[in-house]
Design a protein around this motif. Structure first.
Motif, PDB file in Angstrom:
ATOM      1  N   TRP A   1       0.896  -1.077   0.167  1.00 10.21           N
ATOM      2  CA  TRP A   1       0.138   0.051   0.038  1.00 10.21           C
ATOM      3  C   TRP A   1       0.786   0.975   0.030  1.00 10.21           C
ATOM      4  O   TRP A   1       1.305   1.559   1.062  1.00 10.21           O
ATOM      5  CB  TRP A   1      -1.088   0.011   1.186  1.00 10.21           C
ATOM      6  CG  TRP A   1      -1.742   1.268   1.442  1.00 10.21           C
ATOM      7  CD1 TRP A   1      -1.401   2.058   2.643  1.00 10.21           C
ATOM      8  CD2 TRP A   1      -2.704   1.699   0.656  1.00 10.21           C
ATOM      9  NE1 TRP A   1      -2.507   3.280   2.449  1.00 10.21           N
ATOM     10  CE2 TRP A   1      -3.006   3.043   1.187  1.00 10.21           C
ATOM     11  CE3 TRP A   1      -3.295   1.462  -0.698  1.00 10.21           C
ATOM     12  CZ2 TRP A   1      -4.146   3.831   0.558  1.00 10.21           C
ATOM     13  CZ3 TRP A   1      -3.933   2.350  -1.367  1.00 10.21           C
ATOM     14  CH2 TRP A   1      -4.505   3.566  -0.582  1.00 10.21           C
TER      15      TRP A   1
ATOM     16  N   PRO B   1       0.610   4.819  -1.740  1.00 12.59           N
ATOM     17  CA  PRO B   1      -0.069   5.779  -2.577  1.00 12.59           C
ATOM     18  C   PRO B   1       1.214   6.771  -3.018  1.00 12.59           C
ATOM     19  O   PRO B   1       1.112   7.494  -4.079  1.00 12.59           O
ATOM     20  CB  PRO B   1      -0.673   6.544  -1.715  1.00 12.59           C
ATOM     21  CG  PRO B   1      -1.476   5.604  -0.693  1.00 12.59           C
ATOM     22  CD  PRO B   1      -0.044   4.435  -0.375  1.00 12.59           C
TER      23      PRO B   1
ATOM     24  N   TYR C   1       1.970   8.172  -6.896  1.00 12.93           N
ATOM     25  CA  TYR C   1       1.795   9.616  -7.408  1.00 12.93           C
ATOM     26  C   TYR C   1       3.308   9.989  -7.550  1.00 12.93           C
ATOM     27  O   TYR C   1       3.286  10.972  -8.611  1.00 12.93           O
ATOM     28  CB  TYR C   1       1.456  10.611  -6.164  1.00 12.93           C
ATOM     29  CG  TYR C   1      -0.077  10.235  -6.166  1.00 12.93           C
ATOM     30  CD1 TYR C   1      -0.870  11.229  -7.127  1.00 12.93           C
ATOM     31  CD2 TYR C   1      -0.678   9.572  -5.170  1.00 12.93           C
ATOM     32  CE1 TYR C   1      -2.232  11.099  -7.039  1.00 12.93           C
ATOM     33  CE2 TYR C   1      -2.237   9.630  -5.099  1.00 12.93           C
ATOM     34  CZ  TYR C   1      -3.042  10.518  -6.040  1.00 12.93           C
ATOM     35  OH  TYR C   1      -4.228  10.489  -6.274  1.00 12.93           O
TER      36      TYR C   1
ATOM     37  N   ASN D   1      -9.110   8.990   2.911  1.00  8.21           N
ATOM     38  CA  ASN D   1      -9.045   7.517   2.824  1.00  8.21           C
ATOM     39  C   ASN D   1      -9.567   6.665   4.359  1.00  8.21           C
ATOM     40  O   ASN D   1     -10.296   5.892   4.297  1.00  8.21           O
ATOM     41  CB  ASN D   1      -7.621   6.968   2.706  1.00  8.21           C
ATOM     42  CG  ASN D   1      -7.667   5.584   2.212  1.00  8.21           C
ATOM     43  OD1 ASN D   1      -8.257   5.228   1.105  1.00  8.21           O
ATOM     44  ND2 ASN D   1      -7.220   4.804   3.083  1.00  8.21           N
TER      45      ASN D   1
ATOM     46  N   TRP E   1      -7.013   8.681  -7.011  1.00  7.54           N
ATOM     47  CA  TRP E   1      -7.039   7.901  -5.698  1.00  7.54           C
ATOM     48  C   TRP E   1      -8.469   7.036  -5.883  1.00  7.54           C
ATOM     49  O   TRP E   1      -8.204   6.046  -5.264  1.00  7.54           O
ATOM     50  CB  TRP E   1      -7.366   8.756  -4.370  1.00  7.54           C
ATOM     51  CG  TRP E   1      -6.880   8.005  -3.045  1.00  7.54           C
ATOM     52  CD1 TRP E   1      -7.919   7.328  -2.557  1.00  7.54           C
ATOM     53  CD2 TRP E   1      -5.976   8.268  -2.326  1.00  7.54           C
ATOM     54  NE1 TRP E   1      -7.349   6.804  -1.476  1.00  7.54           N
ATOM     55  CE2 TRP E   1      -5.967   7.362  -1.059  1.00  7.54           C
ATOM     56  CE3 TRP E   1      -4.755   8.844  -2.402  1.00  7.54           C
ATOM     57  CZ2 TRP E   1      -5.050   7.235  -0.158  1.00  7.54           C
ATOM     58  CZ3 TRP E   1      -3.564   8.796  -1.293  1.00  7.54           C
ATOM     59  CH2 TRP E   1      -4.113   7.945  -0.210  1.00  7.54           C
TER      60      TRP E   1
ATOM     61  N   TRP F   1      -6.870   3.251  -7.975  1.00 10.75           N
ATOM     62  CA  TRP F   1      -6.695   2.593  -6.455  1.00 10.75           C
ATOM     63  C   TRP F   1      -6.107   1.373  -6.310  1.00 10.75           C
ATOM     64  O   TRP F   1      -5.106   1.163  -5.524  1.00 10.75           O
ATOM     65  CB  TRP F   1      -8.020   2.609  -5.762  1.00 10.75           C
ATOM     66  CG  TRP F   1      -7.942   1.894  -4.318  1.00 10.75           C
ATOM     67  CD1 TRP F   1      -7.649   2.677  -3.098  1.00 10.75           C
ATOM     68  CD2 TRP F   1      -7.722   0.707  -3.687  1.00 10.75           C
ATOM     69  NE1 TRP F   1      -7.235   1.917  -2.012  1.00 10.75           N
ATOM     70  CE2 TRP F   1      -7.519   0.654  -2.444  1.00 10.75           C
ATOM     71  CE3 TRP F   1      -8.025  -0.717  -4.490  1.00 10.75           C
ATOM     72  CZ2 TRP F   1      -7.402  -0.530  -1.815  1.00 10.75           C
ATOM     73  CZ3 TRP F   1      -7.925  -1.753  -3.671  1.00 10.75           C
ATOM     74  CH2 TRP F   1      -7.724  -1.659  -2.281  1.00 10.75           C
TER      75      TRP F   1
ATOM     76  N   MET G   1      -2.429   1.414  -6.284  1.00  3.83           N
ATOM     77  CA  MET G   1      -1.443   1.910  -4.918  1.00  3.83           C
ATOM     78  C   MET G   1      -1.527   0.873  -4.083  1.00  3.83           C
ATOM     79  O   MET G   1      -0.622   0.666  -3.097  1.00  3.83           O
ATOM     80  CB  MET G   1      -2.434   3.098  -4.332  1.00  3.83           C
ATOM     81  CG  MET G   1      -2.307   4.408  -5.068  1.00  3.83           C
ATOM     82  SD  MET G   1      -3.053   5.781  -4.275  1.00  3.83           S
ATOM     83  CE  MET G   1      -4.757   5.721  -5.184  1.00  3.83           C
TER      84      MET G   1
END
Length: 206
Positions: free
Chosen positions: A17, A19, A23, A45, A75, A79, A82
């Motif tokens: 996980w 993110p 990005y 989130n 996001w 998803w 990520m």
């Protein structure tokens, strides 16, 4: 009291996980840092983890920050990228425990919709004996309520449970209740702990 069941967190234990990594690859590290400084993506989130609707929550946030709207919508729209890839050794440990007849539970901060996406992508997430998802329970780790929900739902005493999670605050909250705990850093050390507790042999834990 001997350990009679094992509890897994999911993010950064069974699946990655990251993110920020996503990005960084999408818009570069400098712009990512600016985005995360201005927009509370992780806070939104957590709202999803508490049970808020996924798309509506993220798209509303995007509407509130028009300069970042396209990036914020990722996001939701990207998803699973990520939450990738899976962590194969951890999944093998889950399956090895179940093969030995050790009950295995999930205790996870996860949105309702995102958990369905994750289960579709990673079939091993369907293999727990019982699953305790924050969005379904409307409470999140490290709140005491979610640990109580697992104890009540499984009928296990706290000192029967061995719990692994990557966040120290979640481990501390479990330990306060009397759970045995392991702060997850990598699958190898988790495997060694399962061997040390007599739950798996070294061969089974590979």
């Amino acid at each position: 009291m001997p350990i009679t069941a094992v509890v897994f967190d999911i993010g950064r234990v069974l699946i990655e996980w990251e993110p920020e990594r996503f990005y960084d690859n999408l818009i570069g590290e400098a712009r990512r840092k600016a985005l995360f400084a201005e927009v509370d993506l992780h806070g939104s989130n957590l709202d999803v983890d508490r049970g808020a609707p996924f798309r509506e929550t993220i798209y509303t946030l995007a509407d509130q920050h028009p300069d970042w709207s396209d990036e914020i919508r990722h996001w939701h729209d990207s998803w699973i990228q990520m939450a990738s890839p899976g962590i194969p050794h951890s999944a093998r440990l889950l399956r090895a425990l179940r093969a030995k007849g050790v009950p295995v539970y999930a205790l996870t901060n996860f949105g309702a919709e995102t958990f369905v996406i994750a289960q579709t992508t990673y079939p091993f997430l369907r293999e727990f004996d019982q699953t305790f998802v924050s969005a379904h329970l409307r409470c999140i780790k490290p709140d005491a309520e979610i640990y109580s929900e697992l104890e009540a739902g499984t009928g296990r005493r706290p000192d029967e449970l061995l719990f692994t999670d990557d966040k120290p605050e979640n481990i501390t909250a479990a330990a306060v209740r009397g759970w045995k705990t392991h702060l997850f850093d990598k699958p190898d050390t988790w495997a060694a702990r399962l061997v040390a507790e007599g739950l798996l042999t070294e061969e089974e834990a590979r």
